[in-house]
Scaffold this motif. Structure first.
Motif, PDB file in Angstrom:
ATOM      1  N   SER A 231       0.837  -1.179   0.000  1.00  0.00           N
ATOM      2  CA  SER A 231       0.000   0.000   0.000  1.00  0.00           C
ATOM      3  C   SER A 231       0.882   1.243   0.000  1.00  0.00           C
ATOM      4  O   SER A 231       1.755   1.393   0.856  1.00  0.00           O
ATOM      5  CB  SER A 231      -0.907   0.008   1.242  1.00  0.00           C
ATOM      6  N   LEU A 232       0.657   2.127  -0.985  1.00  0.00           N
ATOM      7  CA  LEU A 232       1.437   3.345  -1.122  1.00  0.00           C
ATOM      8  C   LEU A 232       0.559   4.567  -0.898  1.00  0.00           C
ATOM      9  O   LEU A 232      -0.571   4.619  -1.378  1.00  0.00           O
ATOM     10  CB  LEU A 232       2.047   3.455  -2.523  1.00  0.00           C
ATOM     11  N   THR A 233       1.101   5.553  -0.184  1.00  0.00           N
ATOM     12  CA  THR A 233       0.413   6.826  -0.026  1.00  0.00           C
ATOM     13  C   THR A 233       0.794   7.750  -1.178  1.00  0.00           C
ATOM     14  O   THR A 233       1.678   7.439  -1.979  1.00  0.00           O
ATOM     15  CB  THR A 233       0.800   7.472   1.313  1.00  0.00           C
ATOM     16  N   ASP A 234       0.134   8.892  -1.257  1.00  0.00           N
ATOM     17  CA  ASP A 234       0.429   9.885  -2.295  1.00  0.00           C
ATOM     18  C   ASP A 234       1.911  10.246  -2.289  1.00  0.00           C
ATOM     19  O   ASP A 234       2.483  10.576  -1.245  1.00  0.00           O
ATOM     20  CB  ASP A 234      -0.384  11.175  -2.047  1.00  0.00           C
ATOM     21  N   GLY A 235       2.535  10.192  -3.467  1.00  0.00           N
ATOM     22  CA  GLY A 235       3.897  10.674  -3.596  1.00  0.00           C
ATOM     23  C   GLY A 235       4.984   9.726  -3.136  1.00  0.00           C
ATOM     24  O   GLY A 235       6.164  10.096  -3.148  1.00  0.00           O
ATOM     25  N   GLU A 236       4.639   8.509  -2.750  1.00  0.00           N
ATOM     26  CA  GLU A 236       5.668   7.557  -2.309  1.00  0.00           C
ATOM     27  C   GLU A 236       6.451   7.008  -3.496  1.00  0.00           C
ATOM     28  O   GLU A 236       5.940   6.910  -4.612  1.00  0.00           O
ATOM     29  CB  GLU A 236       5.046   6.397  -1.533  1.00  0.00           C
ATOM     30  N   PHE A 237       7.692   6.626  -3.204  1.00  0.00           N
ATOM     31  CA  PHE A 237       8.561   6.024  -4.212  1.00  0.00           C
ATOM     32  C   PHE A 237       8.836   4.590  -3.762  1.00  0.00           C
ATOM     33  O   PHE A 237       9.646   4.349  -2.873  1.00  0.00           O
ATOM     34  CB  PHE A 237       9.871   6.812  -4.322  1.00  0.00           C
ATOM     35  N   LEU A 238       8.125   3.639  -4.371  1.00  0.00           N
ATOM     36  CA  LEU A 238       8.293   2.223  -4.043  1.00  0.00           C
ATOM     37  C   LEU A 238       9.282   1.597  -5.001  1.00  0.00           C
ATOM     38  O   LEU A 238       9.153   1.740  -6.215  1.00  0.00           O
ATOM     39  CB  LEU A 238       6.948   1.491  -4.145  1.00  0.00           C
ATOM     40  N   VAL A 239      10.256   0.883  -4.457  1.00  0.00           N
ATOM     41  CA  VAL A 239      11.165   0.100  -5.282  1.00  0.00           C
ATOM     42  C   VAL A 239      10.880  -1.381  -5.050  1.00  0.00           C
ATOM     43  O   VAL A 239      10.875  -1.853  -3.900  1.00  0.00           O
ATOM     44  CB  VAL A 239      12.637   0.404  -4.960  1.00  0.00           C
ATOM     45  N   LEU A 240      10.610  -2.103  -6.131  1.00  0.00           N
ATOM     46  CA  LEU A 240      10.486  -3.560  -6.096  1.00  0.00           C
ATOM     47  C   LEU A 240      11.866  -4.124  -6.384  1.00  0.00           C
ATOM     48  O   LEU A 240      12.397  -3.942  -7.486  1.00  0.00           O
ATOM     49  CB  LEU A 240       9.473  -4.047  -7.132  1.00  0.00           C
TER      50      LEU A 240
ATOM     51  N   HIS B  95      11.767  13.300  -8.747  1.00  0.00           N
ATOM     52  CA  HIS B  95      10.706  12.894  -7.824  1.00  0.00           C
ATOM     53  C   HIS B  95      10.512  13.925  -6.718  1.00  0.00           C
ATOM     54  O   HIS B  95       9.383  14.211  -6.307  1.00  0.00           O
ATOM     55  CB  HIS B  95      11.033  11.525  -7.220  1.00  0.00           C
ATOM     56  N   GLN B  96      11.592  14.506  -6.239  1.00  0.00           N
ATOM     57  CA  GLN B  96      11.484  15.535  -5.205  1.00  0.00           C
ATOM     58  C   GLN B  96      10.719  16.748  -5.719  1.00  0.00           C
ATOM     59  O   GLN B  96       9.941  17.362  -4.975  1.00  0.00           O
ATOM     60  CB  GLN B  96      12.878  15.944  -4.717  1.00  0.00           C
ATOM     61  N   ARG B  97      10.929  17.104  -6.988  1.00  0.00           N
ATOM     62  CA  ARG B  97      10.233  18.259  -7.561  1.00  0.00           C
ATOM     63  C   ARG B  97       8.763  17.977  -7.831  1.00  0.00           C
ATOM     64  O   ARG B  97       7.903  18.811  -7.587  1.00  0.00           O
ATOM     65  CB  ARG B  97      10.912  18.699  -8.869  1.00  0.00           C
ATOM     66  N   LEU B  98       8.481  16.780  -8.351  1.00  0.00           N
ATOM     67  CA  LEU B  98       7.116  16.470  -8.790  1.00  0.00           C
ATOM     68  C   LEU B  98       6.256  15.850  -7.694  1.00  0.00           C
ATOM     69  O   LEU B  98       5.041  16.031  -7.684  1.00  0.00           O
ATOM     70  CB  LEU B  98       7.160  15.526  -9.993  1.00  0.00           C
ATOM     71  N   GLY B  99       6.883  15.066  -6.806  1.00  0.00           N
ATOM     72  CA  GLY B  99       6.135  14.414  -5.735  1.00  0.00           C
ATOM     73  C   GLY B  99       5.126  13.398  -6.221  1.00  0.00           C
ATOM     74  O   GLY B  99       4.103  13.151  -5.576  1.00  0.00           O
TER      75      GLY B  99
ATOM     76  N   ALA C  53      17.939   0.918  -5.163  1.00  0.00           N
ATOM     77  CA  ALA C  53      16.833   0.778  -4.215  1.00  0.00           C
ATOM     78  C   ALA C  53      17.063   1.629  -2.965  1.00  0.00           C
ATOM     79  O   ALA C  53      16.176   2.370  -2.527  1.00  0.00           O
ATOM     80  CB  ALA C  53      16.660  -0.692  -3.821  1.00  0.00           C
ATOM     81  N   MET C  54      18.265   1.555  -2.400  1.00  0.00           N
ATOM     82  CA  MET C  54      18.551   2.266  -1.161  1.00  0.00           C
ATOM     83  C   MET C  54      18.525   3.780  -1.362  1.00  0.00           C
ATOM     84  O   MET C  54      18.092   4.527  -0.484  1.00  0.00           O
ATOM     85  CB  MET C  54      19.916   1.843  -0.615  1.00  0.00           C
ATOM     86  N   THR C  55      19.007   4.257  -2.503  1.00  0.00           N
ATOM     87  CA  THR C  55      19.113   5.703  -2.716  1.00  0.00           C
ATOM     88  C   THR C  55      17.806   6.337  -3.183  1.00  0.00           C
ATOM     89  O   THR C  55      17.559   7.513  -2.895  1.00  0.00           O
ATOM     90  CB  THR C  55      20.215   6.028  -3.746  1.00  0.00           C
ATOM     91  N   LEU C  56      16.954   5.590  -3.876  1.00  0.00           N
ATOM     92  CA  LEU C  56      15.756   6.179  -4.469  1.00  0.00           C
ATOM     93  C   LEU C  56      14.495   5.999  -3.626  1.00  0.00           C
ATOM     94  O   LEU C  56      13.638   6.883  -3.587  1.00  0.00           O
ATOM     95  CB  LEU C  56      15.504   5.577  -5.851  1.00  0.00           C
TER      96      LEU C  56
END
Length: 371
Positions: free
Chosen positions: A25-34, A180-184, A197-200
């Motif tokens: 489950s992701l909230t608005d603006g989250e960056f999920l890495v699989l 991603h930081q700019r657009l959210g 994965a760790m950095t993004l």
């Protein structure tokens, strides 16, 4: 921006189950890495979110709207592929704006959107070129621009940097983070590269054989891995796994290590897990990161009760510039330490090290789950 909910999603080909009940489950603006090795199901899951693969069971929702049966073009998502998938006969500008053209937007609106995205990605000077005239990094920016121009609710990235050389990967990784930081915007990003994965990521889902092993923020995954698989997949060099027995000395719990012909050692736990008492006298696996084993410094050790001094023979030294990867022998088991280049050691000789037991993890040797 949008929320994304994946509820008990399964994928089956005949009798072969590829995904075995995925819950994310992701909230608005989250960056999920699989994150996971080839064949773990991460790209299959991404394709199911995109609508390129059907769902065998479960449901996927974007902003509470179930999209299981919704056509890919109606899901309000945009996908960036590993292969870029640019039209070779079109200019950069037309590649970026082609989806808007297909939607019937006016030329003025298309041109305005293309200019906005090109400025964001710093590729205004490339708009009149064809893909064959671009470098790999430039093509990747164009592929990202084609996704951005649609202003979708969710961005999907399928190993977008795997075709780039090492330095360009680092540069593009930084650009994606800044973007991603700019657009959210909500992002789902597939990779097998733990550094990406760790950095993004704001959260990482580590997968193995169609099952999510852990879903947590990067630092939690690194410091408190759910199991030995996660612990070994994240980090380079990998976490040390040291076999021992949970023992007590006075009122302290710790890991007892024994070696044929050598002295026994007791490594006291700084904070024992709540359920540790039931493991007394039983075999456990002590997990410790290489950077938690450093050259002994009496000044530092004196002010930190979690630091335990051990003397060990040094087997191999591997200088890397920023630090030196050091292979030592601890009670008959090979362990990797990370020391400063200024800590002068000699292969084949004994040296004093200190282990930060505040950073220790305990694992069940049978289930391999963290205790």
């Amino acid at each position: 921006m949008a929320t994304l909910t994946i509820n008990n999603v399964r994928k089956q080909y005949g009798n072969v189950e590829i995904l075995k009940g995925i819950d994310l489950s992701l909230t608005d603006g989250e960056f999920l890495v699989l994150l996971g090795p080839s064949g773990c199901g991460k790209s299959t899951l991404l394709n199911m979110i995109a609508g390129l693969e059907t769902i065998s069971a479960g449901e996927i929702r974007i902003d509470q709207r179930v999209i299981n049966g919704v056509h890919p073009k109606d899901r309000d998502i945009a996908m960036v592929f590993q292969s870029y998938a640019l039209y070779p006969n079109m200019t950069v500008a037309r590649n970026i704006g082609f989806s808007l053209e297909m939607r019937g937007q006016s030329k003025a609106d298309r041109d305005s959107a293309v200019q906005r995205v090109a400025k964001l990605l710093q590729i205004e000077h490339l708009l009149d070129r064809k893909p064959a005239q671009l470098s790999g990094g430039q093509r990747q920016r164009v592929a990202m621009g084609r996704a951005l121009v649609r202003d979708p609710k969710v961005f999907l990235f399928d190993e977008p940097l795997s075709n780039l050389d090492a330095k360009l990967r680092v540069d593009m990784r930084t650009e994606i983070k800044k973007l991603h930081q700019r657009l959210g915007t909500t992002v789902v990003y597939v990779t097998h590269d733990q550094i990406e994965a760790m950095t993004l990521a704001s959260r990482i889902a580590i997968m193995k054989e169609g099952i999510v092993q852990q879903f947590a923020p990067p630092q939690e995954v690194y410091e408190r891995p759910a199991n030995m698989y996660v612990a070994s997949f994240i980090g380079s060099p990998t976490m040390n796994f040291i076999r021992g027995t949970l023992a007590a000395e006075g009122d302290r719990l710790g890991v007892g290590l024994r070696s044929d012909g050598g002295p026994a050692r007791f490594l006291p736990l700084h904070e024992a897990p709540a359920q540790a008492d039931r493991w007394l006298g039983q075999e456990v696996i002590l997990g410790i990161r290489p950077e938690a084993i450093t050259c002994y410094d009496p000044t530092v050790a004196a002010g930190n009760p979690a630091l335990v001094q051990v003397g060990c023979p040094v087997n191999v030294l591997e200088p890397t510039g920023a630090d030196t990867i050091t292979y030592i022998q601890l009670c008959g088991q090979e362990v990797v330490a990370r020391i400063k280049p200024s800590d002068r050691m000699v292969e084949g000789e004994n040296a004093d090290f200190m282990i930060d037991m505040a950073r220790a993890n305990l694992f069940d040797p049978k289930s391999e789950q963290r205790i």
